[in-house]
Design a protein around this motif. Structure first.
Motif, PDB file in Angstrom:
ATOM      1  N   LYS A 294       0.802  -1.127  -0.015  1.00 55.14           N
ATOM      2  CA  LYS A 294      -0.079  -0.146  -0.051  1.00 55.14           C
ATOM      3  C   LYS A 294       0.895   1.380   0.062  1.00 55.14           C
ATOM      4  O   LYS A 294       1.780   1.212   0.814  1.00 55.14           O
ATOM      5  CB  LYS A 294      -0.815  -0.062   1.247  1.00 55.14           C
ATOM      6  CG  LYS A 294      -2.063  -0.961   1.073  1.00 55.14           C
ATOM      7  CD  LYS A 294      -3.075  -0.806   2.173  1.00 55.14           C
ATOM      8  CE  LYS A 294      -4.133  -1.680   2.232  1.00 55.14           C
ATOM      9  NZ  LYS A 294      -5.167  -1.666   3.556  1.00 55.14           N
ATOM     10  N   TYR A 295       0.462   2.255  -0.726  1.00 56.40           N
ATOM     11  CA  TYR A 295       1.371   3.401  -0.927  1.00 56.40           C
ATOM     12  C   TYR A 295       2.703   3.284  -1.647  1.00 56.40           C
ATOM     13  O   TYR A 295       3.434   3.974  -1.361  1.00 56.40           O
ATOM     14  CB  TYR A 295       1.465   4.261   0.350  1.00 56.40           C
ATOM     15  CG  TYR A 295       0.246   4.036   1.073  1.00 56.40           C
ATOM     16  CD1 TYR A 295      -1.048   5.132   0.951  1.00 56.40           C
ATOM     17  CD2 TYR A 295      -0.230   3.410   2.154  1.00 56.40           C
ATOM     18  CE1 TYR A 295      -2.137   5.312   1.672  1.00 56.40           C
ATOM     19  CE2 TYR A 295      -1.430   3.515   3.012  1.00 56.40           C
ATOM     20  CZ  TYR A 295      -2.310   4.223   2.739  1.00 56.40           C
ATOM     21  OH  TYR A 295      -3.560   3.951   3.508  1.00 56.40           O
ATOM     22  N   GLY A 296       2.746   2.145  -2.262  1.00 59.60           N
ATOM     23  CA  GLY A 296       4.096   1.438  -2.900  1.00 59.60           C
ATOM     24  C   GLY A 296       4.278   2.276  -4.397  1.00 59.60           C
ATOM     25  O   GLY A 296       3.498   2.789  -4.877  1.00 59.60           O
ATOM     26  N   ARG A 297       5.624   2.167  -4.586  1.00 57.67           N
ATOM     27  CA  ARG A 297       6.579   2.667  -5.863  1.00 57.67           C
ATOM     28  C   ARG A 297       6.167   1.651  -6.848  1.00 57.67           C
ATOM     29  O   ARG A 297       5.941   0.475  -6.766  1.00 57.67           O
ATOM     30  CB  ARG A 297       7.607   2.927  -5.726  1.00 57.67           C
ATOM     31  CG  ARG A 297       8.047   4.207  -4.764  1.00 57.67           C
ATOM     32  CD  ARG A 297       9.470   4.308  -4.721  1.00 57.67           C
ATOM     33  NE  ARG A 297      10.147   3.344  -4.775  1.00 57.67           N
ATOM     34  CZ  ARG A 297      10.657   2.681  -3.832  1.00 57.67           C
ATOM     35  NH1 ARG A 297      10.368   3.176  -2.405  1.00 57.67           N
ATOM     36  NH2 ARG A 297      11.513   1.617  -3.851  1.00 57.67           N
ATOM     37  N   VAL A 298       5.961   1.890  -8.343  1.00 54.69           N
ATOM     38  CA  VAL A 298       6.037   0.912  -9.073  1.00 54.69           C
ATOM     39  C   VAL A 298       6.782  -0.011  -9.209  1.00 54.69           C
ATOM     40  O   VAL A 298       6.626  -1.332  -9.390  1.00 54.69           O
ATOM     41  CB  VAL A 298       6.139   1.664 -10.645  1.00 54.69           C
ATOM     42  CG1 VAL A 298       6.243   0.935 -11.884  1.00 54.69           C
ATOM     43  CG2 VAL A 298       4.966   2.674 -11.032  1.00 54.69           C
ATOM     44  N   ASP A 299       8.143   0.507  -8.690  1.00 51.38           N
ATOM     45  CA  ASP A 299       9.280  -0.627  -8.738  1.00 51.38           C
ATOM     46  C   ASP A 299       9.163  -1.862  -7.749  1.00 51.38           C
ATOM     47  O   ASP A 299       9.854  -2.736  -7.571  1.00 51.38           O
ATOM     48  CB  ASP A 299      10.625  -0.240  -8.759  1.00 51.38           C
ATOM     49  CG  ASP A 299      10.744   0.815  -7.645  1.00 51.38           C
ATOM     50  OD1 ASP A 299      10.043   0.865  -6.573  1.00 51.38           O
ATOM     51  OD2 ASP A 299      11.731   1.677  -7.640  1.00 51.38           O
ATOM     52  N   GLU A 300       8.270  -1.671  -6.679  1.00 52.59           N
ATOM     53  CA  GLU A 300       7.769  -2.473  -5.561  1.00 52.59           C
ATOM     54  C   GLU A 300       7.079  -3.425  -6.017  1.00 52.59           C
ATOM     55  O   GLU A 300       6.711  -4.450  -5.087  1.00 52.59           O
ATOM     56  CB  GLU A 300       7.417  -1.728  -4.412  1.00 52.59           C
ATOM     57  CG  GLU A 300       8.428  -0.788  -3.914  1.00 52.59           C
ATOM     58  CD  GLU A 300       7.755   0.090  -2.514  1.00 52.59           C
ATOM     59  OE1 GLU A 300       8.279  -0.392  -1.454  1.00 52.59           O
ATOM     60  OE2 GLU A 300       7.277   0.993  -2.746  1.00 52.59           O
TER      61      GLU A 300
END
Length: 424
Positions: A294-300
């Motif tokens: 949740k609230y993560g970046r695309v590369d995650e």
């Protein structure tokens, strides 16, 4: 993962202008005329005329109504006060039945108002889109316009003390008042020029609304968006995809949001045929599920490959004690492979439990119920947490117009109960 308790609304996002909104309005008109022309050309050359099942029986269009007198059988619990809402396609006019797709009909709200156990009124009322308002010679509603059409016909939900009607593929939600009138079309309390989804999911601990969205006019990206309790855009991420997948729903746990990247994708071939919903089964599109903090970046995003299938609706997801993700979904073997009028093609449709092992990067699929069914729901107070019950609607795999059984699955004792509403 970001500290969700100290997040502030984002300020870096694509914004609407009046000029951009007006351009989108004209583009919607142009695209609608283009699809109509393509339909006429396709139908004129076709020799196969079939009765469209999504315009008859339980799918037959109905008119706007308002009733205030009822014959109550039994008793409504006096503790009940509120509005029971449903939104679905209800076309005002269909020129060519063969070319009509169920997902493209004008949106109609149906609502029953109850106060302290008394039925006050029942109404059926259209979402007031530009096309509808002009047909009624009324002024169009306020707000912005985006997406391939102005139809809003899929889901209705309550967020930030307001009622919102939504649809997928890029069109903005509509804000609805307590009498079912459309107030405005916009991306909540923002000027964001972003797509939204048919099915967002609310985190009960934060009251944040999480959504995986797609835009029919942007086939290279999906979007992860979070709306806070003041209707502000709290977080967004642009996720690279291929072929323009249809992503109807998503699921959340306490930690994750799940992305369904599956082999139903934008189809130029269907567009040329005049299909108002130009999506089809794509054997070349690899099926996968994405897990993003949740609230993560695309590369995650962690992508896990799965066997080809399609999911419209997830019941729920949660983390087990072993930190595996448990996902309960209705799974279709394929979608839009034979029929291009709607989703029911006599394909194998099952309620399944997926156990996602993030360490092994695997998905174990278990059949919970092989009976054909759809629209799985839980008590949404348990969204993202372990649930016991799933409610769904069963249908005859040979004819969808017999979708008249309510199923209650008790996952704790592995039993189900059904209630038949009777033949139409």
């Amino acid at each position: 993962m970001k500290n969700k308790n100290v997040l502030n609304p984002v300020v870096d996002y694509p914004r609407f202008t009046d000029l951009k909104s007006k351009f989108n309005t004209y583009r919607q008109k142009f695209m609608g005329l283009g699809v109509t022309w393509l339909q006429k050309r396709s139908i004129a050359s076709s020799k196969n005329k079939t009765k469209n099942p999504y315009l008859h029986g339980i799918f037959a269009p109905v008119g706007e109504v308002e009733n205030r007198e009822f014959n109550i059988i039994g008793e409504i619990p006096k503790q009940l006060t509120g509005l029971l809402l449903r939104l679905g396609p209800n076309p005002i006019h269909v020129e060519n039945q063969d070319a009509y797709h169920w997902f493209t009909g004008d949106g109609m709200l149906h609502a029953l108002k109850i106060e302290q156990g008394q039925a006050v009124w029942f109404k059926s009322h259209y979402i007031e889109t530009d096309a509808l308002q002009k047909q009624k010679n009324k002024p169009v509603k306020a707000g912005f316009r985006r997406g391939p059409s102005d139809v809003v016909n899929t889901n209705v939900f309550y967020h930030a003390n307001k009622i919102w009607a939504s649809v997928e593929a890029g069109t903005l939600p509509a804000r609805i008042d307590l009498d079912l009138n459309t107030e405005e079309h916009r991306f909540f309390n923002t000027d964001a020029d972003l797509p939204f989804t048919a099915h967002p999911h609310k985190d009960n601990k934060t009251a944040h609304l999480h959504a995986i969205c797609y835009d029919a006019l942007d086939i290279k990206h999906a979007y992860y968006e979070v709306i806070d309790q003041q209707e502000m855009l709290l977080h967004w991420a642009k996720i690279p995809v291929q072929h323009g997948p249809m992503i109807h729903d998503c699921a959340i746990t306490e930690q994750d949001i799940l992305i369904f990247d599956l082999p139903v994708t934008f189809s130029f071939k269907q567009l040329i045929k005049g299909n108002p919903l130009p999506y089809a089964w794509n054997e070349k599109h690899a099926a996968r599920i994405g897990i993003l903090p949740k609230y993560g970046r695309v590369d995650e995003v962690q992508w896990i490959s799965i066997e080809p299938c399609f999911i419209f609706h997830a019941a729920n997801a949660y983390r087990s004690d072993q930190q595996q993700i448990i996902l309960d979904v209705v799974v279709h073997r394929y979608m839009f492979k034979k029929s291009h009028q709607g989703p029911f093609e006599q394909q194998n449709t099952q309620l399944q439990r997926w156990t996602i092992d993030l360490k092994q990067n695997t998905v174990d699929r278990q059949v919970l119920d092989a009976q054909a069914q759809e629209f799985p729901r839980i008590d949404e107070r348990y969204t993202g947490e372990k649930h016991r019950y799933i409610y769904s609607i069963s249908f005859d795999p040979m004819t969808m117009i017999k979708a008249n059984h309510l199923i209650c699955h008790d996952l704790q004792i592995n039993e189900k109960a059904t209630y038949k509403f009777g033949d139409q």
